[in-house]
Design a protein around this motif. Structure first.
Motif, PDB file in Angstrom:
ATOM      1  N   ALA A 262       0.846  -1.193   0.000  1.00 13.35           N
ATOM      2  CA  ALA A 262       0.000   0.000   0.000  1.00 13.35           C
ATOM      3  C   ALA A 262       0.879   1.241   0.000  1.00 13.35           C
ATOM      4  O   ALA A 262       2.045   1.192   0.406  1.00 13.35           O
ATOM      5  CB  ALA A 262      -0.922   0.012   1.223  1.00 13.35           C
ATOM      6  N   PRO A 263       0.332   2.364  -0.446  1.00  6.56           N
ATOM      7  CA  PRO A 263       1.042   3.636  -0.297  1.00  6.56           C
ATOM      8  C   PRO A 263       0.977   4.106   1.150  1.00  6.56           C
ATOM      9  O   PRO A 263       0.425   3.410   2.023  1.00  6.56           O
ATOM     10  CB  PRO A 263       0.263   4.571  -1.234  1.00  6.56           C
ATOM     11  N   ASP A 264       1.537   5.284   1.405  1.00  4.45           N
ATOM     12  CA  ASP A 264       1.485   5.864   2.749  1.00  4.45           C
ATOM     13  C   ASP A 264       0.018   6.113   3.116  1.00  4.45           C
ATOM     14  O   ASP A 264      -0.607   7.039   2.618  1.00  4.45           O
ATOM     15  CB  ASP A 264       2.275   7.175   2.762  1.00  4.45           C
ATOM     16  N   SER A 265      -0.512   5.269   3.988  1.00  6.89           N
ATOM     17  CA  SER A 265      -1.940   5.283   4.313  1.00  6.89           C
ATOM     18  C   SER A 265      -2.163   4.470   5.574  1.00  6.89           C
ATOM     19  O   SER A 265      -1.245   3.810   6.079  1.00  6.89           O
ATOM     20  CB  SER A 265      -2.754   4.681   3.156  1.00  6.89           C
ATOM     21  N   GLY A 266      -3.401   4.481   6.063  1.00 10.87           N
ATOM     22  CA  GLY A 266      -3.712   3.725   7.267  1.00 10.87           C
ATOM     23  C   GLY A 266      -3.340   2.262   7.208  1.00 10.87           C
ATOM     24  O   GLY A 266      -2.742   1.717   8.155  1.00 10.87           O
ATOM     25  N   PRO A 267      -3.666   1.536   6.117  1.00  8.80           N
ATOM     26  CA  PRO A 267      -3.403   0.093   6.096  1.00  8.80           C
ATOM     27  C   PRO A 267      -1.952  -0.320   6.285  1.00  8.80           C
ATOM     28  O   PRO A 267      -1.689  -1.378   6.866  1.00  8.80           O
ATOM     29  CB  PRO A 267      -3.937  -0.328   4.722  1.00  8.80           C
TER      30      PRO A 267
END
Length: 362
Positions: A262-267
């Motif tokens: 994932a990119p820079d994100s919550g997940p």
């Protein structure tokens, strides 16, 4: 500085990734003062993620309620006095909210890290910590209080119902989770391409026998990205879980995954908190500050290239936390970057027997 605080307040409203990075600080405080009461004022979605966190009273402040919600929160704590308030939200709204809370000591960021004049609303500030990761910045609050045992522990609660929710989507075969989109916000620019993800999905299936589960929220942008990826991979099994899980269900989905991309994100931070091998894709934000903490060595890092190309500066010349707000920045990440890191991550986290078989085959 309180030696034996009886009631600690934490003010951190958002976001999902940040509250995950804050949990180890909560655990460190609990180890130091196991009898202390702990109240965490948190956002609505973030509360759903953290629900059941042991030893912590979660109190929701929904920012959409504005001043009305603030006043309701102040009334709730009208007869409460905290020994210490850890003001961890660098936003003017949060600082105003903090003014209605009674406490003996307010601790906030040092001037270099503070935003929105936060240091004006606190009595004690953290010691300077240049170029700190977000997780380390949170842990600095515990250090200032004298906590020495700062080993990392999340122990995020994931109920059995959430695992049942995840199993109903995925079955029992091993899988890769791709959460292709960051939170859809103006000038966020953190998303990689549908074509890139599709090629990674093909590679994961052909090289590693991993089917892919796509996760994310239900926004039109996320659904559209999912549809584009599916159209580009007609011959590979993809389970589309975009907008189809609760937050606890997403935690379970990430917990059971072989690897998460994932990119820079919550997940990426949720997966990191669960100990799941995590491959972060970074170009618009600095991974030295915001990578999935346990998996920093596996991040695809094109941030220095993005700074040089789109800001015409060297990475050392921009302030810590500078974002590259350019729509083409994530295109600097190549397919070779991602599949190379994926192959390495899978090899490094394989079971010992599987590693031996792979070595024998080589």
């Amino acid at each position: 500085m309180p030696e034996h605080p009886q009631h600690i307040a934490i003010l951190r409203l958002s976001a999902l990734g940040d509250v995950c990075n804050l949990v180890p600080t909560v655990r460190a405080l609990q180890r130091r003062w196991p009898e202390a009461r702990m109240t965490w004022i948190v956002g609505k979605a973030e509360s759903a993620l953290l629900e059941g966190l042991s030893g912590v009273e979660l109190v929701v402040y929904d920012k959409s309620t504005g001043v009305k919600g603030m006043r309701a929160l102040w009334r709730r704590f009208a007869d409460t006095r905290f020994d210490v308030l850890l003001h961890m939200q660098q936003a003017l709204r949060a600082s105003v909210l903090s003014l209605g809370l009674k406490c003996d000591l307010r601790i906030g960021y040092d001037k270099a890290r503070a935003k929105d004049w936060q240091h004006w609303f606190t009595q004690r500030q953290l010691k300077p910590h240049p170029k700190a990761h977000v997780l380390e910045s949170f842990m600095d609050f515990a250090r200032l209080l004298g906590v020495e045992d700062t080993h990392l522990d999340w122990s995020l609660p994931v109920p059995e119902a959430a695992f049942e929710e995840a199993r109903a989507l995925t079955g029992d075969a091993p899988y890769l989770v791709i959460s292709p989109c960051a939170n859809p916000r103006l000038r966020n620019f953190r998303n990689w391409s549908a074509e890139g993800y599709a090629a990674v999905i093909e590679h994961a299936w052909q090289r590693h026998g991993l089917k892919t589960v796509m996760s994310g929220g239900g926004s039109p942008q996320e659904r559209d990205m999912g549809e584009q990826i599916r159209r580009l991979t007609p011959n590979v099994e993809i389970i589309d879980a975009i907008g189809r899980t609760s937050l606890k269900g997403l935690l379970a989905l990430l917990d059971r995954a072989r690897v998460v991309i994932a990119p820079d994100s919550g997940p990426v931070h949720m997966a990191n908190a669960l100990g799941t091998p995590t491959l972060g894709l970074y170009a618009t934000t600095n991974p030295d500050r915001a990578a999935p903490y346990l998996w920093r060595d596996y991040v695809v890092n094109r941030y220095p290239d993005a700074v040089e190309r789109y800001l015409q500066k060297s990475p050392g010349d921009v302030t810590w936390g500078t974002r590259v707000r350019h729509a083409d920045a994530m295109a600097l990440i190549t397919l070779e970057d991602v599949v190379g890191h994926l192959d390495t991550l899978l090899a490094d986290t394989a079971e010992p027997a599987a590693r031996m078989e792979s070595s024998d085959e080589g």
